[in-house]
Design a protein around this motif. Structure first.
Motif: not given
Length: 519
Positions: A277-286, A293-298, A420-427, A431-433
């Motif tokens: 999917e070409g995904l890299k480590a995400k920033k919190p605002w992303e 992943i809105r339900w995981q974030l909520l 557990e609710l997030f994969t490696q690029n979003a974790r 956790y910062m959020i």
């Protein structure tokens, strides 16, 4: 195993093949290297947070006397009560500000320096904090206490963000919950240690308070001694760095031979999925812009806020008030407070032993439900404490029951679910959020609780009852069980649940409108 042995041990039915696998997972015990790695990471991580939350309570009067004495030497007048209160409040609350800043940068540091590297560098802040707080009295500079508390807050914020990442990423799937409970156990162990060190029999006397505040360097030294002997997170090495050989070497050191192939395969699947999917480590605002992943974030925002707003920190911050309201004699209050720390520490350990059998959802839902009941009973016993001499002790029993309920579920499971609710690029960003919400709520409850007490009196814990009830209902209806599931399986289960909700409301548009309203 030969085909002949397989025939002797199992019949060819799916049910009988599955049962031995579940039994094996239920009886899984981590090897000594994994347990030692957990100790090395936690002693300088979340232990520091718990220790510095509680250790500041014991020398309250002595520090205030020191501020007043210094003020007289500087200005030849006594400090006013308002200024003294402001100074003390600043010393206590600046820890929270440091924690918020620390957790905001912790995720970024964990990507740049690695999980292990960030934890090691983080100890520099703890050493500086210990030095500045220890020098405050001999130099006559109470400002050094503010600087020291800010630095140790930074240390605690980074530790709370990065150390749980390290634990969950070095753990095999079958005992991920047990390893994740290390965070909760060491937080509560830190709280208990701080309470014990502050007793008059140890460092709680007036002449020892600078030494008491300087002891925060001890966990940092222990981590600097032990953590270098253990590897970086295998998942970080493979997925973030692409270091296959380093990942294999780390897995061999931390895991048993039985876990090696399965864990390597799981990590490779996650890496391939992210690469595809070409995904890299995400920033919190992303994360806020990602509707998938809105339900995981909520969920993590709600759970991490509730972890502070459910009343547990109100008990620790205002333990003297709570026990006085319950009718406990003043001379027994410090020991009752130590009892609350011991109670939570024991239940955190118990939760770690139960989590792989009962699952996350049962423990955290049951914990919030029991806390709701305790809030009701506590309010009733305080209201009628003049009716019988038995009621004050019933009130104290309710406080301990509340702490037991917190330790058995919300205290530890919240951190595990955040991981557990997030994969490696979003974790890391997640956790910062989550950590930011935790620290903001921590500060909020410290500021607001006195006004709740003034306005509601003995009915103040009804506010926490309402919060516990709402959170229990949300968990029961929304959050899936994550026990023994890979990170990709958990992510897919959330996606499947969202699709069902959309189908239940007719069209994608209506479903999306409902979710946006919920957010």
């Amino acid at each position: 195993m030969s085909r002949e042995n397989w025939d002797n041990d199992y019949e060819y039915t799916p049910l009988l093949i599955k049962e031995p696998k579940e039994t094996k997972q239920a009886l899984k015990i981590p090897n000594i290297n994994l347990l030692m790695a957990m100790f090395a990471a936690c002693i300088g991580g979340t232990f520091q947070y718990g220790y510095n939350v509680s250790v500041i309570n014991a020398p309250t009067k002595y520090v205030q006397d020191f501020i007043n004495q210094t003020w007289i030497e500087r200005y030849q007048i006594h400090v006013s009560s308002g200024v003294l209160t402001l100074m003390w409040s600043t010393i206590v609350s600046v820890f929270t500000l440091g924690g918020l800043i620390g957790v905001s940068v912790g995720g970024t540091l964990s990507i740049k320096l690695g999980r292990k590297g960030t934890l090691l560098v983080n100890n520099v802040l703890a050493m500086l904090a210990a030095m500045t707080m220890g020098l405050s009295y001999p130099t006559g500079l109470y400002e050094l206490l503010i600087i020291g508390r800010l630095l140790i807050g930074l240390n605690a914020g980074i530790g709370l963000c990065v150390q749980p990442l390290y634990l969950v990423e070095i753990a095999p799937t079958s005992i991920r919950g047990f390893m994740g409970m290390g965070t909760s156990f060491f937080v509560t162990g830190g709280i208990l240690t701080g309470q014990v060190m502050g007793l008059n029999e140890l460092l709680g006397r007036e002449e020892y308070w600078p030494i008491l505040l300087s002891t925060t360097c001890i966990p940092a030294v222990l981590q600097l001694i032990f953590l270098p002997w253990f590897p970086e997170s295998p998942r970080f090495l493979l997925i973030d760095r692409g270091d296959y050989e380093g990942c294999r070497k780390a897995l061999r050191q931390l895991h048993s031979a039985a876990d090696f192939d399965g864990e390597m395969e799981d990590m490779e699947k996650e890496k391939n999925n992210l690469d595809k999917e070409g995904l890299k480590a995400k920033k919190p605002w992303e994360l806020f812009a990602d509707r998938s992943i809105r339900w995981q974030l909520l969920t993590i925002v709600l759970l991490n806020s509730a972890q502070q707003l459910n009343g547990i920190n109100a008990i620790y911050f205002y333990a003297d008030y709570v026990f006085a309201q319950a009718g406990i004699p003043n001379e027994k209050i410090p020991y009752a407070t130590v009892g609350t720390g011991a109670c939570e520490c024991i239940t955190a350990l118990t939760c770690g032993l139960l989590i792989e059998q009962l699952g996350r959802k049962v423990l955290i839902t049951g914990g919030y439900t029991l806390m709701t009941i305790c809030c009701i009973l506590f309010t009733l016993t305080i209201t009628f404490q003049d009716v019988s001499p038995l009621f004050p002790y019933l009130s104290m029993a309710c406080v301990f029951a509340f702490i037991l309920s917190f330790g058995l579920g919300p205290g530890g499971v919240t951190n595990i679910l955040t991981m557990e609710l997030f994969t490696q690029n979003a974790r890391p960003a997640a956790y910062m959020i989550a950590g930011s919400m935790n620290w903001i709520s921590f500060f909020f409850i410290g500021m607001v609780f006195p006004f709740i007490v003034i306005g509601l009196g003995q009915y103040c814990f009804l506010v926490f009852m309402a919060i516990c009830t709402l959170v229990a209902l949300y968990i029961f209806f929304i959050i899936p069980e994550t026990k023994n599931k890979t990170f990709l399986e958990i992510q897919n289960e959330f996606k499947s649940g969202e699709k069902k909700m959309k189908m239940a409301h007719g069209t994608d548009g209506s479903g999306m409108t409902l979710l946006a309203t919920s957010m």
